[in-house]
Design an enzyme around this catalytic site. Structure first.
Site, short mmCIF file in Angstrom:
data_model
loop_
_atom_site.label_atom_id
_atom_site.label_comp_id
_atom_site.label_asym_id
_atom_site.label_seq_id
_atom_site.Cartn_x
_atom_site.Cartn_y
_atom_site.Cartn_z
N HIS A 52 -39.11 46.75 125.96
CA HIS A 52 -40.51 46.46 125.65
C HIS A 52 -41.42 47.58 126.19
O HIS A 52 -41.93 47.51 127.30
CB HIS A 52 -40.90 45.12 126.26
N ARG B 45 -43.58 39.49 119.35
CA ARG B 45 -42.86 38.80 120.41
C ARG B 45 -41.47 38.41 119.90
O ARG B 45 -41.34 37.95 118.76
CB ARG B 45 -43.59 37.53 120.88
N ASN C 115 -53.82 48.16 124.24
CA ASN C 115 -52.63 48.86 123.76
C ASN C 115 -52.33 48.56 122.29
O ASN C 115 -51.22 48.76 121.83
CB ASN C 115 -51.41 48.55 124.65
N GLN D 294 -37.44 38.12 128.66
CA GLN D 294 -37.48 39.49 129.16
C GLN D 294 -37.39 39.49 130.68
O GLN D 294 -38.16 38.77 131.29
CB GLN D 294 -38.74 40.20 128.69
P1 NDP Z 1 -55.22 40.24 117.46
O1 NDP Z 1 -55.72 39.02 118.13
O2 NDP Z 1 -56.18 41.32 117.10
O3 NDP Z 1 -54.45 39.86 116.13
C1 NDP Z 1 -53.63 38.77 116.00
C2 NDP Z 1 -53.68 38.33 114.57
O4 NDP Z 1 -52.67 37.34 114.36
C3 NDP Z 1 -55.02 37.70 114.20
O5 NDP Z 1 -55.49 38.31 113.01
C4 NDP Z 1 -54.64 36.25 113.98
O6 NDP Z 1 -55.34 35.63 112.97
C5 NDP Z 1 -53.21 36.37 113.49
N1 NDP Z 1 -52.48 35.12 113.57
C6 NDP Z 1 -52.41 34.25 114.58
N2 NDP Z 1 -51.62 33.21 114.26
C7 NDP Z 1 -51.19 33.45 113.01
C8 NDP Z 1 -50.36 32.74 112.13
N3 NDP Z 1 -49.83 31.56 112.47
N4 NDP Z 1 -50.10 33.28 110.90
C9 NDP Z 1 -50.66 34.46 110.53
N5 NDP Z 1 -51.47 35.19 111.35
C10 NDP Z 1 -51.73 34.68 112.56
O7 NDP Z 1 -54.08 40.82 118.42
P2 NDP Z 1 -53.36 42.23 118.41
O8 NDP Z 1 -53.21 42.67 117.00
O9 NDP Z 1 -53.99 43.15 119.37
O10 NDP Z 1 -51.96 41.80 119.02
C11 NDP Z 1 -51.12 40.92 118.32
C12 NDP Z 1 -49.89 40.58 119.15
O11 NDP Z 1 -49.11 41.73 119.34
C13 NDP Z 1 -50.20 40.09 120.58
O12 NDP Z 1 -50.53 38.73 120.63
C14 NDP Z 1 -48.90 40.36 121.27
O13 NDP Z 1 -48.01 39.27 121.11
C15 NDP Z 1 -48.34 41.58 120.52
N6 NDP Z 1 -48.47 42.78 121.34
C16 NDP Z 1 -47.31 43.45 121.67
C17 NDP Z 1 -47.36 44.54 122.48
C18 NDP Z 1 -46.13 45.32 122.80
O14 NDP Z 1 -46.14 46.09 123.76
N7 NDP Z 1 -45.07 45.19 122.04
C19 NDP Z 1 -48.62 45.01 123.07
C20 NDP Z 1 -49.79 44.32 122.56
C21 NDP Z 1 -49.69 43.21 121.77
P3 NDP Z 1 -56.84 35.16 113.10
O15 NDP Z 1 -57.41 35.72 114.35
O16 NDP Z 1 -57.40 35.72 111.83
O17 NDP Z 1 -56.76 33.68 113.15
#
Ligand code: NDP
Length: 405
Positions: free
Chosen positions: A338, A290, A152, A319
């Site tokens: 959400h 989140r 998603n 939630q």
């Molecule tokens: P990804 O794993 O593709 O991306 C997450 C990114 O966050 C990575 O690039 C990671 O960095 C980065 N990251 C992690 N920790 C940090 C930090 N401390 N500072 C800066 N960057 C950080 O996940 P998605 O993009 O697919 O999803 C991201 C989040 O979105 C999910 O974890 C979830 O919480 C939320 N989400 C919400 C949904 C909704 O319905 N509202 C649905 C789907 C997701 P790197 O890997 O480079 O270390």
């Protein structure tokens, strides 16, 4: 084929529609996709017992798993009653082998609950974001935690772009004037701007964050990002991105900030009074990552003082949020429940992904590396890249204060 040792699959899903299940669908079908933007293939279970585009994420939808699990000799328990010690979820947990939960209506797996579930071996997130599981405890107990990576991400990117525009153009109040029967143009435009020329930044340029950057590019804005790992020079050049080493640097130059990092120990409450105080007065925050990445009361204070011109997103903590959660009534917000990652389109993908994971588990085949968050007592796969060890479930018991009445 293994069946006997997998007896009970406990699944937490949101309630059916108030008007009854199934709903009347607006469209006959959804587009068929074959690949995600980076080339990863879509979930590929051996079969699916559901119609893509139908409501699968509520209790009666059951993620389309009922027949499959019954044929595999499992007891499939589906409930929306998930909070408090007397909830069905807590009562059914002690002999559950597998728990499936969605982030939209999370069955929080706290340390106490994991302690009460000695048979639990697999926790599947039907979606993305496994912060509702105490990852530290899952690691200690050797529980496998996995999610349906990519399922998603585009759905959320679309929602985030919609909410940025809704805030900057002040769409929701304008719609309100139409519904109320007025034609108050001066009132309707007194907080409405063009996003063109603004500085727009994302916190984390992972699957969703990069998707947002790509979608914002045609709006002729200045694009910024921060992340733990830098994107390739080619992508930075293609999109004209400015990289920031720290979130503090990013927020100090942006007019609009969209949050896309996972919630884990490092990111809990990073948007507090101090960080928001570094933003330009009249900035906007969109948070579809989140709720707990933001300090609840700091957001309210910033909206009330005008430090923030608007706040939107779809994620709350806990939630469901109790009825007196201040984000329901704070000024200049454009929140949704959400929903961004549970469009009917997304549901078809994560239902198929959950089935693929279960098929692998039952047949003793490896779960795709990109779906793994915790395995074998350590962060693994996507979890090892994007999360840190720890627990972000503290305070989730507050969800029991929500009442539908
Ligand atoms: P990804 O794993 O593709 O991306 C997450 C990114 O966050 C990575 O690039 C990671 O960095 C980065 N990251 C992690 N920790 C940090 C930090 N401390 N500072 C800066 N960057 C950080 O996940 P998605 O993009 O697919 O999803 C991201 C989040 O979105 C999910 O974890 C979830 O919480 C939320 N989400 C919400 C949904 C909704 O319905 N509202 C649905 C789907 C997701 P790197 O890997 O480079 O270390």
């Amino acid at each position: 084929m293994v069946t006997a040792s997998f007896r009970k699959v406990l699944c937490v899903l949101y309630d059916d529609p108030v008007a009854g299940f199934p709903p009347v669908y607006a469209r006959e079908e959804i587009p068929t996709l074959t690949h995600y933007p980076d080339g990863q293939t879509l979930p590929s279970p051996a079969a699916r017992d559901f119609t893509p585009g139908h409501l699968l994420g509520s209790v009666s939808g059951g993620l389309g798993l009922e027949r499959f699990l019954t044929e595999r000799g499992c007891r499939f328990v589906v409930t929306s009653d998930k909070d408090g010690p007397d909830s069905v979820f807590e009562r059914e947990l002690p002999d559950a082998d597998i728990v499936i939960s969605q982030p939209f209506w999370p069955g929080y797996l706290t340390a106490e609950r994991i302690e009460k579930a000695p048979r639990l071996k697999l926790a599947i997130t039907a979606g993305i974001g496994s912060d509702h599981v105490d990852l530290r405890s899952a690691i200690d107990r050797g529980i496998t935690v996995c999610e349906v990576t990519w399922c998603n991400s585009v759905s959320v990117a679309e929602h985030a772009v919609m909410q940025m525009l809704a805030l900057v153009r002040d769409y929701i109040p304008q719609y309100g004037w139409v519904v109320r029967g007025g034609w108050k143009i001066a009132d309707a435009v007194s907080r409405s701007y063009d996003i063109e020329g603004m500085d727009v930044g994302v916190v984390a340029a992972g699957r969703i964050g990069l998707g947002v950057l790509r979608r914002m590019k045609p709006f002729d804005v200045n694009l910024h990002y921060t992340d733990r790992h830098r994107l390739s020079a080619d992508v930075e050049q293609e999109l004209g991105l400015t990289f920031h080493e720290s979130v503090e640097s990013l927020v100090s130059v942006c007019d609009v900030v969209s949050i896309h990092c996972p919630l884990h120990a490092e990111t809990e409450h990073i948007f507090n009074d101090e960080l928001i105080g570094r933003m330009k007065r009249g900035s906007y925050i969109v948070n579809t990552a989140r709720g707990k990445i933001c300090d609840r009361d700091a957001i309210v204070r910033a909206l009330e003082s005008g430090q923030l011109a608007g706040y939107a997103g779809d994620v709350w903590f806990p939630q469901p949020p109790p009825n007196d959660h201040p984000w329901r009534t704070m000024p200049n917000h454009a929140m949704t429940p959400h929903t961004s990652g549970t469009s009917l389109s997304a549901q078809a993908r994560y239902a198929a992904g959950v089935r693929e994971i279960l098929e692998c588990w039952f047949d003793g085949r490896a779960i795709r590396e990109e779906y793994l968050i915790v395995q074998g007592g350590a962060l693994a796969g996507t979890g090892a890249h994007s999360y840190s060890e720890g627990d972000a479930t503290g305070g989730s018991e507050e969800a029991a204060r929500f009442t539908t009445g």
